[in-house]
Design an enzyme around this catalytic site. Structure first.
Site, mmCIF file in Angstrom:
data_model
loop_
_atom_site.group_PDB
_atom_site.id
_atom_site.type_symbol
_atom_site.label_atom_id
_atom_site.label_comp_id
_atom_site.label_asym_id
_atom_site.label_seq_id
_atom_site.Cartn_x
_atom_site.Cartn_y
_atom_site.Cartn_z
ATOM 1 N N ASP A 139 1.096 -1.184 0.066
ATOM 2 C CA ASP A 139 0.355 0.127 -0.114
ATOM 3 C C ASP A 139 0.933 1.288 -0.206
ATOM 4 O OD1 ASP A 139 -1.812 2.131 0.332
ATOM 5 O OD2 ASP A 139 -2.688 1.164 2.671
ATOM 6 N N LYS A 180 1.214 7.950 0.543
ATOM 7 C CA LYS A 180 2.358 8.182 2.061
ATOM 8 C C LYS A 180 3.422 8.703 1.836
ATOM 9 C CE LYS A 180 -0.849 3.501 3.750
ATOM 10 N NZ LYS A 180 -0.943 4.241 4.714
ATOM 11 N N ARG A 203 -10.939 -0.130 1.926
ATOM 12 C CA ARG A 203 -13.013 -0.624 2.254
ATOM 13 C C ARG A 203 -13.013 -1.074 0.249
ATOM 14 N NH1 ARG A 203 -12.662 4.824 4.633
ATOM 15 N NH2 ARG A 203 -10.406 4.117 5.915
HETATM 16 N N1 BES Z 1 -2.940 -0.220 5.425
HETATM 17 C C1 BES Z 1 -4.039 1.440 5.808
HETATM 18 C C2 BES Z 1 -4.057 1.473 7.164
HETATM 19 C C3 BES Z 1 -2.976 0.620 8.270
HETATM 20 C C4 BES Z 1 -1.713 2.075 8.427
HETATM 21 C C5 BES Z 1 -2.694 -0.033 8.719
HETATM 22 C C6 BES Z 1 -0.831 1.967 8.672
HETATM 23 C C7 BES Z 1 -1.778 -0.459 9.264
HETATM 24 C C8 BES Z 1 -0.685 0.239 10.182
HETATM 25 C C9 BES Z 1 -4.633 1.914 4.751
HETATM 26 O O1 BES Z 1 -5.185 1.452 3.690
HETATM 27 C C10 BES Z 1 -4.845 2.934 4.858
HETATM 28 O O2 BES Z 1 -4.202 3.658 4.689
HETATM 29 N N2 BES Z 1 -6.331 4.289 5.862
HETATM 30 C C11 BES Z 1 -6.178 5.137 6.456
HETATM 31 C C12 BES Z 1 -7.275 5.312 6.276
HETATM 32 C C13 BES Z 1 -7.585 7.100 5.628
HETATM 33 C C14 BES Z 1 -6.946 8.181 4.689
HETATM 34 C C15 BES Z 1 -9.493 7.499 4.941
HETATM 35 C C16 BES Z 1 -5.569 5.652 7.354
HETATM 36 O O3 BES Z 1 -5.523 4.545 8.359
HETATM 37 O O4 BES Z 1 -4.186 6.834 7.639
HETATM 38 ZN ZN ZN Z 2 -4.078 -0.089 3.105
HETATM 39 MN MN MN Z 3 -4.181 2.805 2.500
#
Ligand code: BES
Ligand code: ZN
Ligand code: MN
Length: 481
Positions: A255, A262, A336
């Site tokens: 990701d 990120k 999601r």
């Molecule tokens: N895979 C990430 C969530 C995550 C982050 C899991 C760090 C474990 C460690 C997920 O896809 C994500 O990026 N979620 C975002 C959601 C936001 C953009 C609403 C998050 O948690 O920042």
């Molecule tokens: Zn993710």
């Molecule tokens: Mn993500």
């Protein structure tokens, strides 16, 4: 590979044993022979759960290890796991060890104690060294454990424990595998191998099939990738099954965040983003061998989330499997989107319950810290069932709400829903509410692993890196159903 043998309390351990433990309760330190008590005190050994003290080896070449169990009245299965883990670490260089830990904790269920100890010792020996260089020399480690126990059919419990520990190790291996190696295709091929060796039916959908099946979420996330997506479907159908549970696992093999990129730091551990999918595969890999009584289907949508030229743009809209349109305002909320399709497919099977598991939000760990996974559900009975399993395995999960009053945050100006909320708060519940839009079943439960899936450093019985979190509790839940 560690093998276990049970040794009745009446029999002496074999000659090859070079390490033994001596269990010490914190409130019975004074019962130690005077000399030992003196050594313990001088070395600061307090016999808390997980404390160990290796005693200077005698002329026999064998070591004895003091293993702390805390107060006798408070000994739990988790104490045994911690103590077993520490003992195994303390004698990691010995090939044949003996342990009396399975006899500790008089009030505890004997069979469960044997399992807890064996699982913890085997898992303490876990290392991911698949990608070390030529100069790497794997260290010799524990090969055989003689478990001193009064339990008559301990061999059975030991065999089960080994299976469960193998499952957890598989989930860890997959989680530790670099994202550039464990592509969707590679994950699917591992799933095919596992299915073949563990009595599961497996189906792998390639991109054409995914298009034909209208998995709009998987395709939307995959747009920026050079690797094709896959969807893995596993089924376990024992005879006379009277219930059917579907597990859905997030399989983002890496990701990057997509165009909503990120930070470099935030990306470093994102090879772990398939931990939910790995948990589903790993759990299912041993259902047959453990004699799980119910039918279980596993659905794992797989893609990485990248920034290629065709990557979805914030503001793009796609149509999901169930016909709902989704406005993607943040491409980093991608899990999601693939789960939406997975949950729609699961609902079409009309099962008795659907459980999904995913590294879905960082907020889960903001709320609960990294030791806990967050749970959201439409079925209080199912939640209670899962928590009962967690009590047995020691894995920590905690419930968060799915507040209907937050649902308007997902309203979109151009589509049925948007993929993020409108504020900074409650991100884990908002993600849960988004998923709920794609569930058409009475009984659904969502596990957000957050950072429980990946540890920056070893802590307690969890190793550094992929932890394999939730595999033990899911296995327990399904086998106890
Ligand atoms: N895979 C990430 C969530 C995550 C982050 C899991 C760090 C474990 C460690 C997920 O896809 C994500 O990026 N979620 C975002 C959601 C936001 C953009 C609403 C998050 O948690 O920042
Ligand atoms: Zn993710
Ligand atoms: Mn993500």
């Amino acid at each position: 590979m560690v093998t276990f043998a049970s040794i009745p309390t009446t029999k002496d351990s074999s000659a090859e044993v070079t390490a033994t433990d001596r269990l010490v309760y914190a409130d019975q330190l004074s019962k130690l022979p005077a000399k030992l008590a003196q050594v313990a005190t001088s070395q600061g050994f307090k016999a808390k759960p997980g404390d160990t003290l290796v005693l200077p080896s005698s002329t026999t070449g064998k070591v004895e290890v003091l293993v702390g169990l805390g107060a006798k009245s408070e000994v739990s299965l988790e104490t045994l796991r911690k103590a077993s883990h520490s003992y195994a670490k303390a004698v990691a260089k010995h090939q044949v060890i003996s342990t009396k830990l399975a006899m500790a904790g008089t009030r505890l269920d004997k069979a469960a104690s044997v399992r807890a100890v064996a699982e913890a010792i085997q898992l303490a020996t876990y290392v991911y060294d698949a990608r070390k260089g030529l100069a790497y020399e794997p260290s010799e480690g524990i090969e055989r454990v003689e478990l001193v126990t009064k339990v008559a059919d301990a061999e059975d419990e030991l065999a089960k424990a080994a299976k469960v520990a193998d499952s957890v190790s598989l989930a860890r291996d997959l989680g530790n595998e670099p994202g550039g190696n464990l592509t969707p295709e590679a994950f699917a091929s591992v799933a095919e191998d596992i299915a073949a060796s563990s009595g599961l039916d497996v189906e792998v959908w390639d991109k054409d099939r995914i298009q034909a099946e209208k998995l709009g979420g998987v395709l939307a996330v995959n747009q920026g990738s050079s690797y094709e997506p896959r969807l893995v479907k596993l089924s376990y159908k024992p005879e006379n099954a009277d219930a059917h549970v579907v597990l859905v696992g997030k399989g983002i093999t890496f990701d990057s965040g997509g165009l909503s990129l990120k930070t470099p730091k935030g990306m470093q551990t994102m090879k772990i983003d398939m931990a939910g999918g790995a948990a589903v595969l790993a759990t299912m890999s041993n259902l047959a061998k453990l004699g799980c009584p119910i039918a279980v289907t596993g659905i794992i949508p797989l893609t990485d989330n990248m920034t290629g030229g065709y990557a979805q743009r914030p503001g793009d809209v796609f149509t999901a499997r169930n016909g709902k349109t989704v406005e993607v305002l943040n491409t980093d909320a991608e899990g999601r989107l693939i789960l939406a399709d997975g949950l729609s497919l699961a609902s079409e099977l009309k099962p008795d319950a659907i459980l999904d598991i995913a590294t879905l939000t960082g907020s889960a760990s903001v709320a609960l810290g990294t030791a806990y996974a967050a749970v959201m559900s439409t079925d209080a009975q199912l939640t209670a069932r899962l928590f009962k399993s967690c009590e047995k395995t020691g894995e920590k999960m905690w419930e968060l709400p799915l507040p209907q009053e937050y649902r308007p945050q997902l309203d979109s100006f151009v589509a049925d829903v948007k993929n993020i909320g409108s504020g900074a708060y409650g991100g884990t519940s908002i993600a849960g509410l988004f998923l709920k839009e794609f569930v058409d079943a009475e009984s659904w439960l969502h596990i957000d692993l957050g950072l429980s899936a990946f540890a920056e450093s070893a802590k307690g019985i969890q190793p550094k890196g992929a932890t394999g979190f939730a595999v033990r509790s899911l296995t327990q839940l399904l086998c106890d159903w």
